[in-house]
Design a protein around this motif. Structure first.
Motif, PDB file in Angstrom:
ATOM      1  N   GLU A  98      -5.569   5.699  -0.140  1.00  0.00           N
ATOM      2  CA  GLU A  98      -5.070   5.438   1.303  1.00  0.00           C
ATOM      3  C   GLU A  98      -5.926   4.272   1.704  1.00  0.00           C
ATOM      4  N   VAL A  99      -5.294   3.406   3.044  1.00  0.00           N
ATOM      5  CA  VAL A  99      -6.163   2.277   3.444  1.00  0.00           C
ATOM      6  C   VAL A  99      -5.634   2.314   4.812  1.00  0.00           C
ATOM      7  N   VAL A 100      -6.354   1.517   5.586  1.00  0.00           N
ATOM      8  CA  VAL A 100      -6.472   1.397   7.064  1.00  0.00           C
ATOM      9  C   VAL A 100      -6.036  -0.139   7.227  1.00  0.00           C
ATOM     10  N   ILE A 101      -4.977  -0.404   8.048  1.00  0.00           N
ATOM     11  CA  ILE A 101      -4.589  -1.745   8.118  1.00  0.00           C
ATOM     12  C   ILE A 101      -5.039  -2.033   9.593  1.00  0.00           C
ATOM     13  N   HIS A 102      -5.638  -3.037   9.956  1.00  0.00           N
ATOM     14  CA  HIS A 102      -6.234  -3.596  11.146  1.00  0.00           C
ATOM     15  C   HIS A 102      -5.887  -4.758  11.595  1.00  0.00           C
ATOM     16  N   ALA A 105       0.985  -1.293  -0.072  1.00  0.00           N
ATOM     17  CA  ALA A 105      -0.067   0.060  -0.011  1.00  0.00           C
ATOM     18  C   ALA A 105       0.818   1.120  -0.055  1.00  0.00           C
ATOM     19  N   THR A 106       2.045   1.307   0.474  1.00  0.00           N
ATOM     20  CA  THR A 106       2.810   2.435   0.236  1.00  0.00           C
ATOM     21  C   THR A 106       3.167   2.884  -0.896  1.00  0.00           C
ATOM     22  N   GLN A 107       3.065   2.175  -1.941  1.00  0.00           N
ATOM     23  CA  GLN A 107       3.153   2.636  -3.416  1.00  0.00           C
ATOM     24  C   GLN A 107       2.032   2.792  -4.119  1.00  0.00           C
ATOM     25  N   ALA A 108       0.799   2.420  -3.538  1.00  0.00           N
ATOM     26  CA  ALA A 108      -0.386   2.517  -4.205  1.00  0.00           C
ATOM     27  C   ALA A 108      -0.889   4.049  -4.317  1.00  0.00           C
ATOM     28  N   PRO A 157      -1.286   0.000  18.423  1.00  0.00           N
ATOM     29  CA  PRO A 157      -0.521  -1.455  18.222  1.00  0.00           C
ATOM     30  C   PRO A 157      -1.336  -2.137  17.084  1.00  0.00           C
ATOM     31  N   HIS A 158      -2.583  -1.888  16.913  1.00  0.00           N
ATOM     32  CA  HIS A 158      -3.286  -2.842  16.073  1.00  0.00           C
ATOM     33  C   HIS A 158      -3.547  -2.102  14.709  1.00  0.00           C
ATOM     34  N   ARG A 159      -3.476  -0.961  14.626  1.00  0.00           N
ATOM     35  CA  ARG A 159      -3.849  -0.160  13.206  1.00  0.00           C
ATOM     36  C   ARG A 159      -2.751   0.904  12.893  1.00  0.00           C
ATOM     37  N   ALA A 160      -3.069   0.646  11.588  1.00  0.00           N
ATOM     38  CA  ALA A 160      -2.127   1.721  10.987  1.00  0.00           C
ATOM     39  C   ALA A 160      -2.708   2.285   9.528  1.00  0.00           C
ATOM     40  N   THR A 161      -2.566   3.561   9.445  1.00  0.00           N
ATOM     41  CA  THR A 161      -3.102   4.359   8.125  1.00  0.00           C
ATOM     42  C   THR A 161      -2.005   4.451   7.123  1.00  0.00           C
TER      43      THR A 161
END
Length: 435
Positions: A335-339, A329-332, A365-369
């Motif tokens: 945006e996306v939320v990873i849970h 996703a860093t080169q898409a 600790p569980h989520r990154a945007t």
């Protein structure tokens, strides 16, 4: 401590064949303890964790013969139960997370099973309660030595019962199933895990003479039998490795074909990558990924809100691929939320991606945007250390896409789950050297 040196920014091309499934191997290999007869297993991956387990079985007295690449025969007709109480076993078993899978078959066949607190990835707590609560319900007595962190279960006879698992643990379900197949009477397991690797284990046990119904569902019924016989088994390709190669192709804008993927056992994996805008074509039992010259764009939900990708027990999306999804996703574009719901430390590797120039906000600790670069800004090469298997392969994919020379230390973590990865990557054009 081993190191990879990677020259990134190179387009790859060709075919790559996934190894046998690591997580299936850890279950299937332990199941050989359920019978004194010969069991032949094919497509075993040549990786550190699996080789450690094979060595443990040999130390237990299992007769092992290698028949060819990835093919072995096992015969557990003279198991040395005294080894389980030895200091050496406490050392050997502690170094492998999969050693917990020995307890179920040992308890089922011999009435006793012991294990030191297993090691493995530092990705957060992975409770063993489900395993031992299941054994206790089958009639085993449980003890735990806090000083030595040593677990034990014993039973003169296991008796079938109804149980509702507190979580759909894959290893917990597999362990309980392997104990229950030789128990007296009927065992019903509700909220059982049902992923393909567990289905493979159940199908193998049925060929050995076990009576299991409900395979592929979350309700398993097991009629205990007095003994099991030998069989032959071929393991599925590793779905986590397949997902890794899909991510690699997208991040490096490469044209790749992933061979013999067992499409029907991939579940949500193809559709989740498509949500990131990645094109996958089914060609027979292969995955073809074309060169993404114009990049890939993350979808939104149908109401226009930001896409969230999260893990869940099968048939949900596997947690082992969320690290790959995050890196891709860093080169898409978008945006996306990873849970990451199941493990609370698995996203902590994002600091390495930040060093490479990725736009990632660690919410907790569980989520990154992730805010994608759309390839308008490439990741920068850097020096990093692999914290666990899945983060390690994710960082390797990031390094292969970054311009410049990256260095990854502690690659033993990657070797635990990926067979000869540097050789296989070089075969499709990667510039990677093992130091």
């Amino acid at each position: 401590m081993g190191t990879f040196r990677i020259q990134g920014g190179i387009k790859l091309k060709g075919e790559i064949t996934p190894q046998g499934a690591k997580n299936e191997a850890l279950q299937i290999l332990c199941a050989v303890l359920l019978t004194p007869e010969k069991v032949t297993i094919h497509n075993i991956p040549d990786i550190v964790d699996v080789n450690k387990l094979i060595a443990l079985l040999e130390d237990l007295g299992v007769k092992i013969q290698k028949k060819g690449k990835g093919s072995y025969t096992f015969k557990a007709d003279d198991v040395n139960l005294e080894y389980l109480q030895s200091e050496q076993f406490k050392i050997d078993g502690r170094g492998l997370r999969g050693s917990i899978m020995l307890v179920g078959p040992l308890l089922g066949r011999f009435g006793q099973g012991f294990i030191p607190k297993p090691g493995g990835d530092k990705i957060g707590r992975r409770r063993l309660d489900t395993h031992f609560e299941g054994f206790i319900k089958l009639g085993a007595s449980f003890r735990y030595n806090k000083e030595e962190h040593f677990y034990g279960v014993e039973a003169k006879e296991l008796t079938g019962t109804y149980m509702l698992l507190d979580e759909a643990s894959v290893t917990g379900t597999a362990n309980i199933v392997m104990a229950a197949v030789l128990a007296k009477g009927t065992t019903t397991i509700y909220n059982a895990a049902c992923e393909p690797y567990l289905q493979q284990l159940c199908k193998m046990l049925v060929r050995m003479g076990a009576k299991i119904t409900g395979i592929g569902s979350n309700l398993l019924t097991i009629e205990g039998v007095e003994a099991l016989g030998g069989t032959e088994h071929t393991m599925l390709p590793d779905m986590i490795e397949i997902g890794s190669w899909v991510g690699l192709a997208a991040m490096t804008k490469s044209e790749l074909t992933i061979k013999n993927v067992s499409w029907d056992d991939l579940g949500q994996i193809p559709s989740v990558f498509r949500k990131l805008g990645i094109t996958l074509e089914r060609r027979g039992d292969d995955i073809y990924i074309p060169e993404h010259k114009d990049g890939y764009e993350i979808q939104n939900f149908i109401d226009g809100s930001i896409m969230t990708i999260s893990d869940a027990p099968w048939p949900g999306f596997t947690p082992d691929l969320l690290s790959i999804i995050l890196v891709v996703a860093t080169q898409a574009k978008g945006e996306v939320v990873i849970h990451q719901k199941m493990f609370e430390s698995r996203l902590f590797f994002v600091d390495k991606l930040l060093d490479m120039g990725a736009k990632v906000i660690l919410c907790d600790p569980h989520r990154a945007t992730v805010i994608g670069h759309d390839f308008k800004s490439t990741l920068k090469a850097t020096t990093m250390t692999s914290p666990d298997i899945r983060a390690g392969i994710s960082l390797l994919i990031a390094a292969l896409s970054a311009k410049g020379t990256s260095t990854i230390h502690n690659i033993e973590q990657i070797d635990r789950g990926y067979e000869n990865i540097d050789e296989r990557l070089r075969a499709i054009g990667a510039d990677i050297v093992r130091i």
